[in-house]
Design a protein around this motif. Structure first.
Motif, short mmCIF file in Angstrom:
data_model
loop_
_atom_site.label_atom_id
_atom_site.label_comp_id
_atom_site.label_asym_id
_atom_site.label_seq_id
_atom_site.Cartn_x
_atom_site.Cartn_y
_atom_site.Cartn_z
N ALA A 48 95.30 -23.05 -30.37
CA ALA A 48 95.35 -23.84 -31.79
C ALA A 48 95.53 -22.95 -33.45
N VAL A 49 95.76 -21.68 -32.91
CA VAL A 49 95.82 -20.99 -34.04
C VAL A 49 97.22 -20.96 -33.76
N PRO A 50 98.53 -22.04 -34.84
CA PRO A 50 99.37 -21.22 -35.09
C PRO A 50 100.79 -20.48 -35.20
N ASP A 51 101.67 -20.35 -34.98
CA ASP A 51 102.61 -19.27 -34.79
C ASP A 51 102.28 -17.96 -35.89
N LEU A 52 102.32 -19.13 -37.33
CA LEU A 52 103.14 -18.28 -38.55
C LEU A 52 101.27 -17.41 -39.03
N THR A 53 99.78 -18.27 -38.79
CA THR A 53 98.11 -17.56 -38.94
C THR A 53 98.73 -16.43 -37.90
N LYS A 54 99.09 -16.71 -36.41
CA LYS A 54 99.04 -15.18 -35.87
C LYS A 54 99.70 -14.19 -36.43
#
Length: 157
Positions: free
Chosen positions: A119-125
């Motif tokens: 549920a956490v998008p790649d950019l946030t990661k």
């Protein structure tokens, strides 16, 4: 959002913040747009005449009821039409709670769990990873006649 707020918003400038406290990162479940249902870092658009750091403090307070202090610039994304700056922020005070408008919940997730969560998008990661690795930009103090300007060297400290 009122019509006055819409008119005062600079739709080409936005900010986000990575807040890590006690090994947990603060994330909000977005309720609209491409981020709907996803857990992202808090942030939003800059109001015309507002400094990026001040916008970030305001957005955190509005979206999460948490007071933060911006620390260092972690990264910035440019396109032909806009920019998005992400800061590492320091938790100051407050109990995280949803605004029940732009987000449906606000959660503190263990950093490692957030980096695995679908549920956490790649950019946030990526910006979480940059924050915990120490990569990013460090502020350099300097004298200037331009209020609010920040110069960053882009070198790890």
């Amino acid at each position: 959002m009122t019509q006055e707020e819409i008119n005062a918003t600079n739709w080409s400038q936005s900010v986000g913040g990575v807040c890590i406290k006690d090994g947990k990162v603060l994330l909000a479940r977005h309720t609209y747009g491409s981020g709907k249902g996803r857990l992202i870092i808090p942030g939003g658009y800059v109001i015309i005449g507002e400094l990026a750091q001040d916008a970030l403090v305001r957005e955190f307070q509005e979206e999460t009821s948490v007071t933060i202090k911006p620390k260092r610039l972690v990264g910035i994304r440019f396109s032909e039409k806009d920019w998005y700056a992400v800061f590492e922020v320091e938790y100051v005070e407050g109990t995280a709670e949803s605004d029940n408008d732009e987000n449906s919940e606000v959660v503190w997730l263990e950093v490692e769990e957030a980096l695995r969560d679908e549920a956490v998008p790649d950019l946030t990661k990526k910006v979480i990873e940059c924050t915990i690795s120490g990569n990013g930009f460090d502020e350099i103090e300097y004298q200037s006649t331009h209020k609010g300007y920040l110069f960053s060297n882009g070198i790890q400290s």
